[in-house]
Design a protein around this motif. Structure first.
Motif, short mmCIF file in Angstrom:
data_model
loop_
_atom_site.label_atom_id
_atom_site.label_comp_id
_atom_site.label_asym_id
_atom_site.label_seq_id
_atom_site.Cartn_x
_atom_site.Cartn_y
_atom_site.Cartn_z
N ARG A 195 44.57 38.43 12.34
CA ARG A 195 43.95 38.79 13.31
C ARG A 195 43.48 39.61 13.24
O ARG A 195 43.17 40.74 12.50
N GLN A 196 42.53 39.80 14.15
CA GLN A 196 40.90 40.14 14.64
C GLN A 196 41.66 41.93 14.72
O GLN A 196 42.63 42.05 14.80
N GLY A 197 40.64 42.25 14.44
CA GLY A 197 40.58 44.02 14.54
C GLY A 197 41.18 44.59 13.69
O GLY A 197 40.41 44.63 11.82
N VAL A 198 41.77 45.90 13.41
CA VAL A 198 41.65 46.84 12.47
C VAL A 198 42.18 45.79 10.83
O VAL A 198 41.80 46.16 10.15
N SER A 199 43.50 44.94 11.13
CA SER A 199 44.16 43.78 10.08
C SER A 199 42.76 43.46 9.54
O SER A 199 43.01 43.24 7.98
N ALA A 200 41.89 42.88 10.09
CA ALA A 200 40.67 41.54 9.33
C ALA A 200 40.28 42.43 8.31
O ALA A 200 38.96 42.17 7.81
N ARG A 201 39.73 43.47 9.00
CA ARG A 201 38.63 44.52 8.34
C ARG A 201 39.36 44.90 6.30
O ARG A 201 38.99 44.55 5.64
N ALA A 202 40.95 44.53 6.52
CA ALA A 202 40.91 44.72 5.04
C ALA A 202 40.71 43.76 4.69
O ALA A 202 40.95 43.26 3.29
N ILE A 203 40.22 42.26 5.07
CA ILE A 203 40.12 41.08 4.16
C ILE A 203 38.34 41.45 4.06
O ILE A 203 37.45 41.22 3.10
N LEU A 204 37.56 42.25 5.42
CA LEU A 204 35.55 41.96 4.23
C LEU A 204 36.07 43.25 5.53
O LEU A 204 36.18 42.80 6.36
N ASP A 205 34.78 44.18 5.09
CA ASP A 205 33.83 45.04 5.46
C ASP A 205 32.76 45.33 6.14
O ASP A 205 32.39 46.10 6.86
N ASP A 206 31.55 43.32 5.69
CA ASP A 206 30.87 43.20 6.05
C ASP A 206 30.76 42.54 7.72
O ASP A 206 31.39 41.47 7.72
N MET A 207 30.68 43.14 8.90
CA MET A 207 31.40 42.91 9.95
C MET A 207 30.28 41.49 10.03
O MET A 207 30.68 40.54 11.08
N ASN A 208 28.93 41.43 9.69
CA ASN A 208 28.29 39.50 9.79
C ASN A 208 29.39 38.63 9.28
O ASN A 208 29.53 37.06 9.92
#
Length: 309
Positions: A195-208
């Motif tokens: 799900r979007q948010g902090v958890s999603a950052r675990a997949i990839l740190d490149d926001m684009n």
């Protein structure tokens, strides 16, 4: 406001009942009520709504409890830590780990703590990386292994390893070839995403790049079991590491392909709160986690590149 007032307040908050809290603290209910009234007068706020069947915390009560929980835990840790100075490593240490980290070193960590630090009480919590970070911020864990944590002055972070991310899914979804798949082609596949948010950052740190994946995702989940089951059922594919679905990959239930143009990576950090000085026990467990991570990467169990560890 002193530590006794905070202990009394926390007991009332947790029991939601004056009599039960007084029994736990082994003081008279009238005395506990007096201390609470003094604390409310001192702070100039109402901490509880008194109701016929108990005590309901107000917004101020909830705010104070978050502070009290951190302060009381720090005081308890400090007392235990200093009593052990120069002696055996002892005390309680709680560790939160992302799912992949638990799979790589969780059992080894428990085994080594039992053998090397028998006087340390280890609590190990497994959760998705975003939830692990929130547990650390709430002081529910002392040490957390988190992917791509945000820059935050409350956090003391140390990068541990970089992982190359791959595409995982059934061959009929991602193709049966072992060849790399370009990122643009990945976007055309039915993606399953945290799900979007902090958890999603675990997949990839490149926001684009992350936004491109999020815009194409068919399913968003915050459950490891649900994602794994959906992959096996052929409902979609996921970007992650090989360790995430290692057993299913080994059995041939799902297939894995490298991603190119660009290659995708993420970084695992070991994190602590800057407001909490480490105890001897926390230092020992942190060093043990780093040792086990080194061993897991060098043995090939955990595919990654160590970062100054």
């Amino acid at each position: 406001m002193d530590s006794r007032q905070l202990r009394y307040f926390a007991a009332i908050f947790e029991h939601r009942n004056l009599s039960n809290a007084a029994e736990t603290l082994r003081i008279a209910a009238s005395a506990l009520s007096h201390h609470l009234s003094n604390l409310e007068t001192e702070l100039g706020v109402i901490l509880f709504d008194r109701k016929p069947r108990g005590m309901e915390p107000t917004a101020a009560g909830h705010r104070l409890y978050e502070h009290a929980k951190v302060i009381l835990k720090s005081m308890s840790a400090a007392e235990a830590d200093l009593r052990q100075a120069g002696g055996k490593i002892a005390g309680a240490v709680s560790v939160g780990m992302a799912y992949s980290a638990v799979k790589a070193i969780g059992v080894d960590l428990a085994r080594r703590v039992l053998s090397d630090y028998p006087n340390v009480d280890l609590a190990l919590t497994e959760s998705l990386s975003g939830a692990t970070l929130m547990s650390l911020m709430a002081s529910d864990v002392d040490i957390a292994m988190v992917y791509n944590p945000p820059v935050d002055p409350q956090l003391r972070t140390r990068p541990v390893l970089d992982e190359q991310l791959v595409l995982v899914g059934r061959p009929e979804i991602i193709g049966g070839s072992p060849d790399p798949i370009p990122f643009n082609e990945v976007l055309e596949l039915p993606m399953i995403l945290l799900r979007q948010g902090v958890s999603a950052r675990a997949i990839l740190d490149d926001m684009n790049l992350l936004k491109k994946i999020e815009s194409r995702a068919k399913l968003q989940m915050n459950s490891v079991q649900a994602i794994a089951g959906s992959l096996e059922a052929g409902l979609g594919c996921v970007i992650g590491n090989k360790l995430f679905m290692a057993d299913q990959i080994a059995r041939g239930d799902v297939h894995v392909r490298p991603i190119t143009d660009p290659e995708l990576t993420r970084t695992l950090y070991i994190c602590e709160l800057t407001s909490r000085p480490p105890t001897y026990a926390m230092e020992a467990i942190r060093n043990l986690i780093l040792d086990l991570t080194r061993a897991a990467v060098r043995s090939g169990k955990w595919e990654g590149t160590l970062i100054d560890v």
